[in-house]
Structures are given as C-alpha cells and as structure tokens.
Design an enzyme around this catalytic site. Structure first.
Site, PDB file in Angstrom:
ATOM      1  N   HIS A 364     -41.768 -17.988  51.245  1.00 21.48           N
ATOM      2  CA  HIS A 364     -42.369 -19.030  50.407  1.00 21.48           C
ATOM      3  C   HIS A 364     -43.101 -20.107  51.184  1.00 21.48           C
ATOM      4  O   HIS A 364     -43.541 -21.085  50.592  1.00 21.48           O
ATOM      5  CB  HIS A 364     -41.307 -19.727  49.552  1.00 21.48           C
ATOM      6  N   LYS A 552     -45.007 -33.652  42.241  1.00 24.71           N
ATOM      7  CA  LYS A 552     -44.489 -32.567  43.072  1.00 24.71           C
ATOM      8  C   LYS A 552     -43.685 -33.223  44.188  1.00 24.71           C
ATOM      9  O   LYS A 552     -43.705 -34.456  44.304  1.00 24.71           O
ATOM     10  CB  LYS A 552     -45.634 -31.746  43.682  1.00 24.71           C
ATOM     11  N   ARG A 553     -42.973 -32.439  45.007  1.00 25.58           N
ATOM     12  CA  ARG A 553     -42.260 -33.050  46.126  1.00 25.58           C
ATOM     13  C   ARG A 553     -43.222 -33.848  47.004  1.00 25.58           C
ATOM     14  O   ARG A 553     -44.414 -33.523  47.098  1.00 25.58           O
ATOM     15  CB  ARG A 553     -41.571 -31.965  46.967  1.00 25.58           C
ATOM     16  N   LYS A 558     -48.985 -32.021  51.204  1.00 22.97           N
ATOM     17  CA  LYS A 558     -49.438 -32.084  49.803  1.00 22.97           C
ATOM     18  C   LYS A 558     -50.411 -33.245  49.579  1.00 22.97           C
ATOM     19  O   LYS A 558     -51.053 -33.359  48.551  1.00 22.97           O
ATOM     20  CB  LYS A 558     -48.238 -32.201  48.865  1.00 22.97           C
ATOM     21  N   THR A 662     -46.906 -23.968  41.799  1.00 23.48           N
ATOM     22  CA  THR A 662     -46.683 -23.483  40.441  1.00 23.48           C
ATOM     23  C   THR A 662     -46.925 -24.609  39.445  1.00 23.48           C
ATOM     24  O   THR A 662     -47.252 -24.347  38.286  1.00 23.48           O
ATOM     25  CB  THR A 662     -45.247 -22.934  40.267  1.00 23.48           C
ATOM     26  N   LYS A 666     -48.839 -24.920  35.489  1.00 21.90           N
ATOM     27  CA  LYS A 666     -48.300 -25.591  34.301  1.00 21.90           C
ATOM     28  C   LYS A 666     -49.345 -26.545  33.716  1.00 21.90           C
ATOM     29  O   LYS A 666     -49.547 -26.611  32.499  1.00 21.90           O
ATOM     30  CB  LYS A 666     -47.017 -26.355  34.658  1.00 21.90           C
TER      31      LYS A 666
HETATM   32  C1  26Q Z   1     -33.638 -24.282  54.337  1.00 24.04           C
HETATM   33  C2  26Q Z   1     -32.576 -24.417  55.238  1.00 24.04           C
HETATM   34  C3  26Q Z   1     -31.798 -25.575  55.256  1.00 24.04           C
HETATM   35  C4  26Q Z   1     -32.063 -26.576  54.327  1.00 24.04           C
HETATM   36  C5  26Q Z   1     -33.115 -26.434  53.420  1.00 24.04           C
HETATM   37  C6  26Q Z   1     -33.906 -25.287  53.432  1.00 24.04           C
HETATM   38  C7  26Q Z   1     -35.024 -25.152  52.476  1.00 24.04           C
HETATM   39  C8  26Q Z   1     -34.844 -25.463  51.140  1.00 24.04           C
HETATM   40  C9  26Q Z   1     -35.883 -25.335  50.236  1.00 24.04           C
HETATM   41  C10 26Q Z   1     -36.274 -24.695  52.887  1.00 24.04           C
HETATM   42  C11 26Q Z   1     -37.305 -24.566  51.978  1.00 24.04           C
HETATM   43  C12 26Q Z   1     -37.117 -24.871  50.638  1.00 24.04           C
HETATM   44  C13 26Q Z   1     -38.142 -24.769  49.604  1.00 24.04           C
HETATM   45  C14 26Q Z   1     -39.332 -24.209  49.744  1.00 24.04           C
HETATM   46  C15 26Q Z   1     -40.276 -24.175  48.612  1.00 24.04           C
HETATM   47  O1  26Q Z   1     -40.001 -24.681  47.536  1.00 24.04           O
HETATM   48  N1  26Q Z   1     -41.441 -23.561  48.798  1.00 24.04           N
HETATM   49  C16 26Q Z   1     -42.399 -23.483  47.708  1.00 24.04           C
HETATM   50  O2  26Q Z   1     -42.176 -22.266  47.000  1.00 24.04           O
HETATM   51  C17 26Q Z   1     -42.974 -22.205  45.831  1.00 24.04           C
HETATM   52  C18 26Q Z   1     -42.595 -20.955  45.074  1.00 24.04           C
HETATM   53  O3  26Q Z   1     -43.045 -19.826  45.744  1.00 24.04           O
HETATM   54  C19 26Q Z   1     -44.446 -22.226  46.194  1.00 24.04           C
HETATM   55  O4  26Q Z   1     -45.189 -22.261  45.003  1.00 24.04           O
HETATM   56  C20 26Q Z   1     -44.760 -23.454  47.038  1.00 24.04           C
HETATM   57  O5  26Q Z   1     -46.097 -23.395  47.489  1.00 24.04           O
HETATM   58  C21 26Q Z   1     -43.823 -23.533  48.234  1.00 24.04           C
HETATM   59  O6  26Q Z   1     -44.020 -24.740  48.944  1.00 24.04           O
END
Ligand code: 26Q
Length: 824
Positions: A364, A552-553, A558, A662, A666
């Site tokens: 992702h 968004k985050r 971003k 995503t 929306k």
């Molecule tokens: C990993 C290890 C330790 C702590 C946290 C994490 C962690 C948690 C969440 C690493 C990454 C995430 C989230 C990533 C994420 O949300 N990526 C997004 O995924 C969406 C769905 O595919 C995409 O639309 C976005 O572009 C992408 O940023």
C-alpha cells in the site's frame, strides 16, 4: 417525543418491527418506551437488526458448510468500520421500515444512528479499504472472514486546544458493542519468547519450548450482511486475556514472576491501535501484536480446515486463501510453516509447497519510512521459533537469488529476508506469496520498475495491478440519500449493485431540469455542513461559497502545506489588490486531518492551518470572502457528511507518493470536481472523466526524482527569487504575522521547504508545483461561476465513478488471485 406524525399508518411488517423494538427496551433495560433514553432506543434497534442478521447467519453457515467452498481470510491490523446501524439496515433492505417505525416512536433513524460510536479500528486508507472490501465481498456472496485485533482503544480522539492537536483515548467500547458476539469457547493460546529446544525422535526433528510467556486470544465475531445478498460473513476481532486464573501461593518464585508477566502482557497486547500511518516505528509491543493476531488466526484457520477435510494438508490451497494487507501480518507465513512442521509433522518441502500457494500480499505504500523492518535481535527474542524458520527461508531464498543473479552481492542484500541485522517483512512476503499487487496502475508500475524490480524480474506473472475502490452502499446510498434517490428516479435502481450503470447519468449532464435538482441537493448538503461547522467551530460560513475540501491523514507528501500557503497568498492578494478582491469568488477551505502523535512537523502544520484560519476568519477587511475551517477529530462518520458537500476535492500529493487514495473516489462519486496531481488513482479518475472534468496540475511522477537530484536546490532558490506571492507567504511563516509576534513557531516548516532536512530542499515539491497549483485554482474559481458548465462537470464525475466501486475491485481480486465461488 416530539413531532409524532399520527397520520401515517404503519404496514404489518413495520408494526411487528415496532413491537420488537419495544420488546427489547422492556426486556433488555427493564423500561417502558416512555422511560427509555435515546441510547437505549439505539441499543434496542441494533439488537433487532442483530437478530435478523443472526437468523440469516445460521442459514448461511449451513450453506457454506454444505458446499465446502474455498474461503478467504483477509488479515489486516486495521478495519476502519465506522458505524454499522445504517449500513446493516440498508443492506437488509429495511431502511424505510426503520425510518417509519422510529418516526412513529418519536425519533429519527439518522439521529438514533449518530449515538453509535465509530469503530475507529484503523488509521486511514488501508483500514477503510479493508472495511469497504468486506462489504463488497459479502454483497457478491463470496465467503470471507476479516481478521483483526479487538483494540480496546481505536485511533485516538483528536481535540484541538489553542490550535494544536491533542490526543485523547478513543473509548469506543464504553457503552458496549451491540454488534459483536464473544466466542470464549474458541479461545486459543499464543506464546511469546522463551527458549526453543530441538531434539530428534524417530528421525524427525521435534521442538519444545521453555520459559515462554502465554496469553489467551479470545475471538469476538461481528456478523456482516451484504447489500441485498444471501450470505453472512464475519469480522473476527481477537482480544487478549490472561491465560490462567492462577493461585499466587501455589507458585515458586520463578513461576510467580512469570505469571505476573503473563498477566501484564495479556492486559497490554490488544489495548491500543498504533496511530502511525505510512510510517513504522519498530516498537516491540507492535511486534507482539502482530504475532498475537497472526498466531491466533492461523490456529483457527488450520483447525477449521482439519475439522472439515482431515489432515490432507495438500488440499489447503484449494480450500483457503489468506490475504496479507500490507506487510503487517507477514508473520502468518512462518507461523504456518511452524504449525505444519512442528505440530502436524510435515517436512520442510511439503510445508513450503503448501504455504507458497496460500498467501497473497498487497503493498500500500512506496514511502521508505513505511517499509517494515525489524531488528533481528528483537525479532528473535519475541518469536524465537519463527526466527529460526526465517533463517532457513532466507538460506533457500539466497540460493534462488544466486541462481538468477549470480555473484550480485548488492541484490542479495537488497532482496534478503535477513540482512544488515534486520528482518525485512516485504522480502519475506516476496519470497513466499503466489500473488503480489499494487493498489493503482501507477503504483503497480512503480513497484515493478523500482522498489520490487528485482523480484519482478524473477517472476513477472505474480504481479498484479488492482485499483482500489469504495463501497457505494456507505459512500453514497447511506451518506447522500437525496442524491441516491435522484439517481434512482433518473436511471432506475440497479446501479447500487452494478455500478457501471451510473454511466447512464452522463446523458443528463446538460439537462436543465436534472441540473437543477442535482444542484439543489449539493446546496442542501452544503447547508448541512455549514450547520455542523456553526455548531462545532462557531464560525458562520456561506453555503454559496465554493467548498474546497482536503480531508485525510496529515502527511508532508499529501501537501496540506501547499494548500495553506496558497490560502495565505489569496488572502494577501485580497488585501493588497482591489481589482483581485473585487473579482474574488468567495471560498470556504475545509480541512480535516489527524497527525501521528509523534510526527512533530505534521502537528505544526495543523497549528498553522488553525492559525491561518484565526487570522483570516476574524479579519473584517476581507469581508468573509475566505473562511478556513479545521474539522476536529476527522473520521469515517464526519467524512460521510463532508464528501456530500464538496465542490472541489483536493488530491494534491507529490506525484508518485500516494499509492492510490480512496478519499478522491468518495468525493468524485458525490459530485465534487478534483484538483489533483497525476498520482495514484487520480490518474485513472482522469481517464474516466476526461480532461474537461478534472483539474490536473504539477510535476509527473517520473519528473519528481530527477528534479530533486539534478536541478536540486538552485531551482528552489530561483522560485523563491521570482515568485513574489509565494515568497510573501513564506516570509509570513517566520515574521510573526500569523501567530502574533511568535517568529519561531513555524520556523521548521519554512526551513524544510527552503533548505531541506538532508540537504535536499523542498523534498515534496511544494514550491516547485506551487505556481501551477495557483494557476489551476484561479481557473477553478472562474469556471465555477459558469454554473451550467460547472454542474455538468459535477454530474460527469458522479456518472463516471462506477469504475471505483469496490465491487469491481473485489471481482478483480477474485478473478486474478483468490478464485472463490459465490455461494448459491
Ligand atoms: C506499520 C508498522 C508499525 C506501525 C504502523 C504501521 C503502519 C500502519 C498503517 C504502516 C502503514 C499504515 C497505513 C498505510 C496506508 O493507509 N496506506 C494507504 O493505503 C490506501 C489503501 O490502499 C491507499 O489508498 C493510500 O494511498 C495509502 O497511503
């Protein structure tokens, strides 16, 4: 009990439903209707919905069992479900019934639904995607289980204090969870650490453990129904509990401290969701959470399989497929090797042959700080047996790599599971899975050409591009009922299950009557959001202004920063240029964003947005032409309101950095026009709507890297020297004009743009893309005023959004990877 409408008569079904609800209030709370609090009415409604789902569940279970069909297990550390009452009622096709009955009882369904706490078990895109997927899977009658942790606290609640983000615990379980069913009888044990002892018995290697720490994993199941579909799937949430009710006196001192440690571990392991998005921090507790979820889930999967198919493990790949949502559940791979070898007695080759046909993996993100790597010594300490298995996997992997890339030491290091004292989770996946996919076309190309290139060259057929999608049930039917009805009335009802049909709307894009209705709905939604903002922000906004929304985050890539800098420029121009001021069309800029609590710069950007808002919103000279609003505690339920009210959707990430996005989909579906870069799924939105209906600007992904390395900081100096608007806004960051006489507070933001962190200024191309962004924004303000053309653009966005239904996404996953058969 206000506003009771006594003129309407309930149908028979509705009368029955009314009695069910009253019955729940009586029996569950020991109250009569007149004494019930709204919270009790909510709970009573939820319980009646749950009963209906449970009835279907029993039947669906029998069918799935009877057919012995292949099942999907979707492993994810995040399922950002939001509220469930309205989705469940909609999916049961009973929205009208519940609306009528609640009205009859003196309530409204939408008000009652708001009493449910969001299940905020996710950070952002990845978690919400998992939630959309499980809705589509169920709607398509595909048997699937979502598997995650039952975090006691989901993503933190954000409270803005003096413009700064503060974090409070998200107590989503405070009133209980009406949707879950605890299954203590299916609890399993998960063990951490300790020593691994190997010995030989009858020519086979055996493994035993000593000194390990064990906790109990207890499943809580949330049954899920699809839209107008037959089967019930479930989301399984694992909660940690102490494994033994021990008697302290019975232990010797060694056992005593061990028992205390186990209790401690059980109490923390499923406590809280880590709030980092697109970033990994390497905390030992997170690693333990990973093993907890993975081990509990795999024990369950293999037990289920064995109870149905006996010990013929070679059939496993025909009966199950396990999806790994980003690398976070990667330990499932060595854990399955462990169980098959140590507990089921298979040898390495047989176990490996099974494992490599069962797992699929989605990436992702290409952000390097998000690629998971764990220190080897920590990994070995937490899961010593899995570490041994990874060593053997790595040894065999290196033989394969050597055969393909002989003597290439650099590749060996880069592709290894174990190298530089780290465990690479991505490489563990790439070494084992039968399918890998990216989440948009562009993102997949970057995986193939760049970060996973070496693996791609070895086996190209494993790689797939599957563009993300969103469930239309939540993201239009539930959140925008007026638009849904207008579409139903115009092209018929089928589109909610067959999203391509939305294209039929295209021929109404320039139809005056349709335009009028479509625009009236957007206008009403803008008023609804204006009311929300008046209540929560105490700022009055103009529903006739352009609603320009970025939610968004918060992350540098971003580029919320570019958006704010541009607002400052517009503000300055209104103040200094009378002609510009006169022609300026009023705009409301709306932001919503949570920052990871440890991400200082992101938090400073939140402060900046709020400070710029204070400065502009209270400046009488600009005559309310600009308002800047920061929505506190952005999450799924607030997004459901915002997406319906946007005129302009900001999707402005540095090209190449946003894997898909995503939120962009929306907004598009609800008829916002996008201003965006050629990044992630924006590229495919552009292909769908065509250049007249989207505003694309900025550097392309393939240009970004070169700009950083080849043209470097000179380019930045040049931009600073020549773009007076931008220079003015940048100087305001540090001259005390935004937060009165505090010249320090935004210094870091100024420095990173102009001088950079590691010598590279403007890493995310905020300055390099600025001029193009500004020009594009001006064009939008102009085009917005040509109402007919603008509304046609909005309608075209709705009409061409069908491709972004997660039903399409799930069908692609199923055709290319999972190969499940819909239940008849
Ligand atoms: C990993 C290890 C330790 C702590 C946290 C994490 C962690 C948690 C969440 C690493 C990454 C995430 C989230 C990533 C994420 O949300 N990526 C997004 O995924 C969406 C769905 O595919 C995409 O639309 C976005 O572009 C992408 O940023």
């Amino acid at each position: 009990m206000a506003g009771k409408d006594t003129t309407k008569k309930l149908t028979q079904t509705q009368e029955a439903l009314k009695n069910e609800i009253i019955g729940k209030i009586n029996r569950h709370f020991g109250k009569v209707l007149e004494e019930a609090t709204p919270q009790m009415v909510y709970a009573a409604c939820a319980l009646t919905v749950r009963d209906k789902i449970m009835e279907k569940w029993a039947k669906s279970h029998r069918e799935v069992k009877k057919e012995g069909s292949k099942k999907l297990y979707y492993l994810s550390f995040e399922f950002l479900m939001g509220r469930l009452l309205c989705t469940n009622v909609l999916n049961l096709m009973q929205t009208a019934d519940y609306e009528e009955v609640l009205e009859d009882l003196g309530y409204s369904l939408s008000d009652i639904a708001e009493l449910e706490n969001d299940a905020g078990l996710g950070n952002g895109g990845l978690g919400r995607l998992a939630a959309c997927f499980i809705d589509s899977l169920t709607t398509l009658d595909l048997p699937a289980y979502g598997c995650t942790i039952r975090y006691e606290y989901g993503l933190f609640r954000q409270k803005i204090v003096d413009g700064f983000q503060t974090e409070l615990p998200d107590t989503w379980l405070e009133h209980g969870n009406a949707w879950e069913v605890a299954r203590p009888e299916e609890a399993v044990k998960v063990s951490f650490g300790g020593d691994v002892n190997t010995y030989w018995e009858n020519g086979k290697m055996k493994v035993s453990y000593s000194n390990e720490r064990t906790v109990l994993a207890v499943p809580y199941d949330v049954p899920l129904c699809g839209y107008d579909s037959k089967i019930i799937n479930k989301l399984r949430l694992w909660g940690a509990q102490s494994a033994s009710d021990f008697n302290m006196h019975a232990f010797n001192s060694g056992d005593y401290s061990r028992a205390i440690e186990e209790k401690e571990l059980a109490s923390v392991i499923s406590k809280v969701l880590y709030p980092e998005d697109n970033h990994t921090e390497g905390k030992e507790l997170r690693l333990k959470q990973q093993y907890f979820l993975v081990s509990a889930t795999l024990q369950w999967i293999l037990k289920e399989f064995e109870s149905r198919n006996g010990a013929d493990w070679s059939k496993l790949p025909d009966k199950i497929v396990i999806h790994i949502n980003d690398t976070h559940p990667t330990m499932a791979i060595p854990e399955m090797m462990r169980i098959l070898m140590d507990e089921k007695g298979l040898d390495w080759d047989d176990a490996w042959n099974i494992v490599t046909h069962v797992f699929a993996y989605t990436n992702h993100t290409v952000m390097s700080e998000a690629l998971e790597k764990w220190p080897q010594d920590m990994f070995r300490r937490v899961v010593p047996r899995l570490y041994m298995i990874l060593e053997e996997m790595n040894r065999r992997l290196m033989e394969r790599v050597e055969a393909f890339y002989p003597g290439d030491k650099g590749k060996h290091d880069y592709m290894a599971i174990l190298s530089n004292n780290q465990v690479s989770m991505a490489n563990t996946c790439l070494a084992s899975v039968f399918a890998v996919n990216g989440v948009s076309k562009l993102h997949t190309d970057i995986l193939k050409q760049d970060i996973f290139r070496d693996y791609y060259m070895m086996d190209k057929d494993r790689f797939h591009a599957i563009t993300n999608g969103i469930t239309f049930r939540r993201w239009i039917a539930n959140c925008n009922p007026a638009l849904t009805k207008l579409i139903d009335d115009t092209i018929g009802k089928g589109w909610l299950k067959d999203a391509d049909k939305l294209q039929k709307l295209a021929k109404f894009a320039n139809d005056a009557t349709f335009q009028k209705k479509y625009d009236a709905i957007k206008r009403a939604n803008k008023e609804m959001v204006a009311d929300y903002i008046l209540e929560h922000n105490k700022v009055k906004i103009n529903p006739d202004s352009i609603f320009d929304i970025q939610c968004k985050r918060l992350h540098e890539y971003k580029r919320q920063m570019m958006n704010v800098l541009h607002i400052i420029v517009e503000y300055n121009r209104i103040l200094t240029d009378a002609e510009y001021a006169k022609n300026y069309y009023p705009k409301t800029y709306i932001f919503g964003a949570k920052a990871a609590p440890g991400y200082k710069r992101a938090k400073t950007i939140i402060k900046l947005i709020n400070s710029v808002g204070d400065m502009i919103n209270n400046d009488a000279r600009i005559n309310d032409k600009i308002k800047v609003i920061f929505i506190e505690n952005y999450g799924v339920s607030i997004a459901e309101k915002l997406v319906t009210a946007a005129d302009v959707s900001e999707q402005i990430s540095t090209a190449g950095k946003e894997a898909s996005g995503t939120g962009n989909m929306k907004f598009m579906l609800n008829g916002a026009v996008t201003i965006g870069t050629m990044d992630g799924a924006n590229v495919e939105m552009y292909e769908q709507v065509g250049e007249d209906n989207i505003y694309i600007f900025g550097l392309r992904a393939d240009e970004v890297d070169a700009r950083l390395r080849i043209m470097g900081n000179d380019e930045v100096k040049n931009i600073y020297a020549t773009n007076a608007y931008l220079r003015g806004a940048l100087e305001q960051l540090i001259n005390g004009s935004i937060v009165k006489s505090n010249t320090n507070i935004f210094m870091d933001l100024y420095n990173t743009l102009l001088f950079g962190d590691y010598g590279y200024a403007d890493t995310y191309m905020v300055l390099r893309d600025f001029e193009d962004y500004m020009r594009t924004q001006e064009q939008i303000s102009k085009d917005y005023q040509d109402r007919k053309t603008w509304i046609a653009k909005q309608i075209m966005n709705t009409a061409m959004a069908g491709f972004f239904s997660s039903d399409r996404t799930i069908k692609e996953y199923n055709d290319k990877i999972w190969r499940l058969t819909p239940i008849k």
